[in-house]
Design a protein around this motif. Sequence first.
Motif, PDB file in Angstrom:
ATOM      1  N   ALA A   1      -9.030   8.062  12.679  1.00 30.80           N
ATOM      2  CA  ALA A   1     -10.109   8.254  11.512  1.00 30.80           C
ATOM      3  C   ALA A   1     -11.502   8.332  12.425  1.00 30.80           C
ATOM      4  O   ALA A   1     -12.620   8.973  12.078  1.00 30.80           O
TER       5      ALA A   1
ATOM      6  N   VAL B   1      -3.864  -0.297   5.283  1.00 27.62           N
ATOM      7  CA  VAL B   1      -2.645  -0.445   6.169  1.00 27.62           C
ATOM      8  C   VAL B   1      -2.617  -1.700   6.803  1.00 27.62           C
ATOM      9  O   VAL B   1      -1.500  -2.350   6.741  1.00 27.62           O
ATOM     10  N   VAL B   2      -3.342  -2.011   7.632  1.00 29.72           N
ATOM     11  CA  VAL B   2      -3.487  -3.294   8.403  1.00 29.72           C
ATOM     12  C   VAL B   2      -3.479  -4.486   7.430  1.00 29.72           C
ATOM     13  O   VAL B   2      -2.523  -5.334   7.787  1.00 29.72           O
TER      14      VAL B   2
ATOM     15  N   PHE C   1      -4.282   4.624  13.280  1.00 31.33           N
ATOM     16  CA  PHE C   1      -4.743   5.436  12.090  1.00 31.33           C
ATOM     17  C   PHE C   1      -6.183   5.178  12.236  1.00 31.33           C
ATOM     18  O   PHE C   1      -7.088   6.326  11.866  1.00 31.33           O
ATOM     19  N   MET C   2      -6.914   4.134  12.343  1.00 32.74           N
ATOM     20  CA  MET C   2      -8.108   3.708  12.346  1.00 32.74           C
ATOM     21  C   MET C   2      -8.761   4.532  13.586  1.00 32.74           C
ATOM     22  O   MET C   2      -9.933   4.937  13.531  1.00 32.74           O
TER      23      MET C   2
ATOM     24  N   GLY D   1      -1.525   1.236  11.342  1.00 31.88           N
ATOM     25  CA  GLY D   1      -2.799   1.222  10.682  1.00 31.88           C
ATOM     26  C   GLY D   1      -3.996   1.257  11.571  1.00 31.88           C
ATOM     27  O   GLY D   1      -4.866   1.811  11.600  1.00 31.88           O
TER      28      GLY D   1
ATOM     29  N   LEU E   1     -10.806   7.568   5.785  1.00 36.26           N
ATOM     30  CA  LEU E   1      -9.902   7.478   6.595  1.00 36.26           C
ATOM     31  C   LEU E   1      -9.626   5.932   7.181  1.00 36.26           C
ATOM     32  O   LEU E   1      -8.755   5.283   7.402  1.00 36.26           O
ATOM     33  N   LEU E   2     -10.997   5.673   7.480  1.00 39.20           N
ATOM     34  CA  LEU E   2     -11.282   4.056   8.139  1.00 39.20           C
ATOM     35  C   LEU E   2     -10.746   3.276   7.063  1.00 39.20           C
ATOM     36  O   LEU E   2     -10.094   2.038   7.243  1.00 39.20           O
TER      37      LEU E   2
ATOM     38  N   GLY F   1      -6.949   3.240   6.796  1.00 42.28           N
ATOM     39  CA  GLY F   1      -6.471   2.548   7.941  1.00 42.28           C
ATOM     40  C   GLY F   1      -6.489   1.084   7.805  1.00 42.28           C
ATOM     41  O   GLY F   1      -5.470   0.253   8.047  1.00 42.28           O
TER      42      GLY F   1
END
Length: 85
Positions: free
Chosen positions: A67, A22-23, A63-64, A60, A15-16, A19
């Motif tokens: 995560a 996405v960033v 989301f991180m 992102g 998940l990290l 993220g």
Amino acid sequence: MDKNKLAFTRKNFILLGIGMAVVVLGFILMAGPGSTETHFDPAIFSARRIKLAPALCFAGFVFMIVAILYPSRDNKHGDKPVDKK
């Protein structure tokens, strides 16, 4: 290294990574040619660079954080240590 002492599980790392991707995609969308002293490029004010890319970077980063805080399914007793007596 003992697997029981790791703070993150494999799912947290995946998940990290998502993220972070996405960033990075948000920063790539933000990049592009700029204006010079002799030529003004109005593309620096496009909706992709002003609205979409920063929103994608923000999503992102959020989301991180999710995560990092994502709980492990292996720990059935919460944060309390199991007493083995």
